[in-house]
Design a protein around this motif. Structure first.
Motif, short mmCIF file in Angstrom:
data_model
loop_
_atom_site.label_atom_id
_atom_site.label_comp_id
_atom_site.label_asym_id
_atom_site.label_seq_id
_atom_site.Cartn_x
_atom_site.Cartn_y
_atom_site.Cartn_z
N ASN A 129 0.77 -1.14 0.04
CA ASN A 129 -0.13 -0.03 -0.08
C ASN A 129 0.96 1.42 0.06
O ASN A 129 0.73 2.21 -0.76
CB ASN A 129 -0.97 0.15 1.33
N GLY A 182 -8.75 -3.81 6.28
CA GLY A 182 -8.40 -2.67 6.09
C GLY A 182 -8.68 -2.09 4.69
O GLY A 182 -9.36 -2.59 3.81
N PRO A 183 -8.11 -0.78 4.50
CA PRO A 183 -8.77 0.14 3.13
C PRO A 183 -8.08 -0.67 1.99
O PRO A 183 -7.08 -1.26 2.11
CB PRO A 183 -8.35 1.43 3.54
N LEU A 188 -4.61 5.11 1.49
CA LEU A 188 -4.48 5.99 2.54
C LEU A 188 -2.61 5.39 3.16
O LEU A 188 -2.57 4.09 3.56
CB LEU A 188 -5.40 5.62 3.54
N ALA A 191 -1.68 2.94 6.19
CA ALA A 191 -2.87 2.11 6.70
C ALA A 191 -2.41 0.73 7.30
O ALA A 191 -1.38 0.22 7.04
CB ALA A 191 -3.66 1.64 5.52
N GLU A 192 -3.14 0.18 8.03
CA GLU A 192 -2.83 -1.27 8.71
C GLU A 192 -3.71 -2.20 8.21
O GLU A 192 -5.05 -1.93 8.05
CB GLU A 192 -2.77 -1.06 10.31
N TYR A 193 -3.33 -3.53 8.40
CA TYR A 193 -4.15 -4.62 7.83
C TYR A 193 -4.15 -5.84 8.80
O TYR A 193 -3.19 -6.54 9.02
CB TYR A 193 -3.78 -5.12 6.43
#
Length: 274
Positions: A129, A182-183, A188, A191-193
């Motif tokens: 990401n 996550g997004p 973004l 971002a965290e997943y």
């Protein structure tokens, strides 16, 4: 007064028709070339072979959209990670054109490359990401990434804005992944997943898919997921094999109106590594 039609007028009309016909032929030829290029690009981006570790069976299917250039950003992938586990990914890039297919290739290659840096599914999606955000791409992608241990059947899953995957067991149980998501990738920075763990039991299957399989003008996403769940139950309980299940899922995809491309990746465990 009316003007009398002459032979010269007829010749001029025929000449104009001939010119228009030639122009239409050239446009059709250019469109065919564009479609052929798009389809070749799409096929070149998808893996030609899937891993086959002991005890694990993998099968996949892809169907282009029925409109436009017949190409999009859906993909699937499976590869052996440096730690010996199997990386499984499926995703969907925004858009249905050559640019979407090219971006899909970037995402897929990025995931494979970063798998040599980290084998943690959540961190792998986070790094991918951030890479896409840093590139300033105008597109984004949803994705599910799973890491499978062939010896134990343990699956670690992280999702980036992607639809749930389906699981079914040989004793007739099934469900959909309801873990936190996550997004999408490329939206973004930072971002965290979250990662959710499952276990692929002997005779069980996990079905990864894109929304083109289960959503369309004639079918809602929720109902489409329920239909795949029922299919997975039937095929797993009857031990019909994942190749047959892929065919069944793709037949479902062909009934939903199919305005989107569709991809499915199925993993099954036959217990051979235990």
């Amino acid at each position: 007064m009316f003007r009398t039609q002459t032979a010269d007028d007829g010749d001029e009309l025929l000449a104009r028709l001939g010119a228009l016909t030639a122009q239409a032929r050239e446009l059709a030829k250019a469109q065919r070339s564009r479609v052929e290029l798009a389809v070749a690009l799409q096929r070149g981006m998808l893996p030609q072979d899937l891993p086959s570790p002991p005890g694990v069976r993998l099968a996949a299917g892809y169907m282009p959209a029925h409109h436009g250039l017949n190409v999009g950003g859906d993909w699937y992938d499976a590869f052996t990670m440096p730690d010996g586990r199997i990386g499984l990914s499926i995703g969907d890039v925004q858009g249905h054109n050559i640019e979407a297919a090219a971006f899909m290739g970037q995402v897929r290659v990025g995931l494979r490359a970063l798998a040599h840096v980290t084998n943690h599914p959540g961190e792998l999606l986070a790094r991918t990401n951030d890479l896409l955000v840093s590139l300033g791409a105008d597109l984004f992608a949803t994705c599910t990434f799973l890491r499978l241990d062939p010896a134990t059947g343990v699956l670690e899953c992280a999702r980036a804005g992607h639809i749930p995957h389906i699981w079914a067991t040989a004793d007739g149980r099934s469900g959909a992944d309801e873990g936190e998501c996550g997004p999408p990738l490329g939206v973004l920075e930072g971002a965290e997943y979250p990662v959710v763990c499952h276990r692929l039991t002997t005779g069980g299957v996990v079905v990864l898919l894109t929304d083109g399989v289960v959503e369309g003008p004639s079918l809602s996403l929720d109902e489409g997921l329920r239909r795949v769940m029922r299919l997975a139950e039937i095929y797993a309980a009857a031990d019909l094999g994942i190749d047959a299940l892929v065919n069944g899922v793709m037949r479902l995809a062909d009934t939903v109106g199919h305005e989107d491309d569709a991809a499915v990746l199925i993993v099954g465990h036959d217990g051979g590594a235990r």
